[in-house]
Write an enzyme that holds these catalytic residues in place. Sequence first.
Site, short mmCIF file in Angstrom:
data_model
loop_
_atom_site.label_atom_id
_atom_site.label_comp_id
_atom_site.label_asym_id
_atom_site.label_seq_id
_atom_site.Cartn_x
_atom_site.Cartn_y
_atom_site.Cartn_z
N SER A 121 0.82 -1.21 0.00
CA SER A 121 0.00 0.00 0.00
C SER A 121 0.85 1.26 0.00
O SER A 121 0.32 2.35 -0.18
CB SER A 121 -0.91 0.00 1.22
OG SER A 121 -0.14 -0.05 2.41
N HIS A 142 -2.71 -3.02 -5.95
CA HIS A 142 -3.11 -2.67 -4.59
C HIS A 142 -4.62 -2.79 -4.42
O HIS A 142 -5.38 -1.93 -4.86
CB HIS A 142 -2.64 -1.24 -4.26
CG HIS A 142 -3.01 -0.80 -2.89
ND1 HIS A 142 -3.31 0.51 -2.57
CD2 HIS A 142 -3.17 -1.50 -1.73
CE1 HIS A 142 -3.62 0.60 -1.30
NE2 HIS A 142 -3.54 -0.60 -0.77
N GLU A 154 -5.61 -0.19 -7.34
CA GLU A 154 -4.58 0.71 -7.89
C GLU A 154 -3.54 -0.16 -8.61
O GLU A 154 -2.90 -1.01 -7.98
CB GLU A 154 -3.92 1.52 -6.78
CG GLU A 154 -4.84 2.59 -6.19
CD GLU A 154 -4.19 3.39 -5.06
OE1 GLU A 154 -4.36 4.61 -5.02
OE2 GLU A 154 -3.50 2.78 -4.22
N ASN A 192 -3.60 6.35 -0.43
CA ASN A 192 -2.90 6.47 0.85
C ASN A 192 -2.17 7.80 0.97
O ASN A 192 -2.04 8.35 2.07
CB ASN A 192 -1.94 5.30 1.06
CG ASN A 192 -2.68 4.05 1.48
OD1 ASN A 192 -3.88 4.09 1.74
ND2 ASN A 192 -1.99 2.93 1.54
#
Length: 592
Positions: A121, A142, A154, A192
């Site tokens: 991540s 991800h 992702e 993130n």
Amino acid sequence: MAGEFKTVGVVGVGTMGAGIVEVMARNGLDVIGVEVDETALERGRAHLKHSTDRAVKRGKMTPQEQEELFRRITFTTRLEDLAEVDLVVEAVPERLDLKREVFAELDKICKPDAILATNTSSLSITEISVATSRPSRVIGMHFFNPAPVMKLVEVVRTVVTDPEVVASVEALAQRLGKTDVTIGDRAGFIVNFLLFGYLNHAVTMYESRYATREDIDAAMKLGCGLPMGPLQLLDLIGIDTAYEIIETMYRQSRDHRHAPAPYLKQMVTAGLLGRKSGRGFYTYEAPDSPVVVPDAQTPATTREFPNARPVAKAGVVGSGTMATGIIEVFAKGGYDVVYVARSEEKVAKVRERIEQSTQKAVLRGKLTEADRDAALGRLRGTTKLDDLADVDLVVEAVVEELSVKKALFSTFDEICKPGTVLATTTSSLPVIECAMASNRPADVVGMHFFNPAPVMRLVEVVRTIHTGDQVVDTANAVCAQLGKHAVNCGDRAGFIVNALLFPYLNDAVRMLEANYATADDIDAAMKLGCGYPMGPFELLDVVGLDVALAIQQTLFREFREPGFAPAPLLENLVTAGYLGRKARRGFRDYTH
């Protein structure tokens, strides 16, 4: 290539890995799940059984489909069993050395054309890929937790990832029923990077005792429509996991705002890891339980305000959208209301809008005709500030110009009776400036309503260093009478909501400005990855880019944080007159 994926390996079948196994198997792929030992493997099986049992119970899967799914899955403790798979997804703990070790082993074991993907991540895909002799076949994939539910993936390419590998993984994501966004390899990717900067900022706010954990979380849920408050979300993610992600982002970005809040490190050291340990920012019934139980910080369930001053009659100054909404809220809340506008025409317009709004509420069953008539009967419009002489509380809701507000508070000082609570609805200006424009600063408080006031439940009650306890209690008691949820904070730029929201929006603009991702991909990522009701660019266009710029400038001036400096792209759009929906053009074009 994606159509040729038949067998997939997943290394690490903890909560996230087991979810990825389930997603792959649900979509017809044969899956080999690998763990370090039989104990860990059994935990992975249990995760999968629990998740699919729940799907069966909810009617999302038949018992026969569950049996077929398990037939497609092989569990093993041997990486060598992945020798013939077409794709491996690594989902081991978020440690670079461990991931590099796994990829070095996979490189020796897997066939030459196999694609090696990491579910990291936040770690560098490039640094992981160079542990292999095939970095062009290494990619980030991800998934978000829980993987069977969350729609976003992702897809992260490095500078050497083969375009055919990217296309294959994109096609696989679509086959899995996911929305993919493809981006380059940088700390935090989209979600993130934007999310954890905001979460870290919320921890700093809590650590400084600016507001309680309950008020910070309630403010962001009620003020922004987020599914969870930031501190609740950190408990769910795991404080140790969050710390590692933020630390990784800081190592790559060197942005001071990504330096983990010291409080996070203290919590990790103390073993307060969130839900999984039974205690984090909140205390839980048991480890892994979502049920919050009272602890020493929990506020009283029924809040009483014995020191509140009696309020029977309220005054509101202003005739704009926000002022009109506040007038309606007070009238429906049982208060007699005197509202002041600059002309008889504006006075009439305010009443007309409230009549229309309350009629809609009647038609929707939200208000009885009797209650509507009673509310309208409590209204009295005027053009004279002198008519505020006998109100118990006056709320200023005029234009967001400090000079105008200060002049108004100076006038309140001359007109209003002793003991009248003087409130400003400013969203970002210093309340103390309004307070010091009067000769009674102890009677001045911020009451920041959110737009549209009749709908939004949140009010930020803002206390200056002069505000008296009675005045704070009065503001809270009035909010309770109005059916609003009050959160209390100190007098600094942005209060709770804007101080957390607008730096996140500014970071999104910087991400777009750097050509890292498109506005559409960033919006999709935040909505699908975090459950946000709107993406950052959708929200900016609704708020107004000029409003966003003014708030960001205020935050930058007060905190002097380089990362709070408004993104040049935001400034340029405002200069060009692209202010969002109201100008029919902002980050998107609304002319058609």
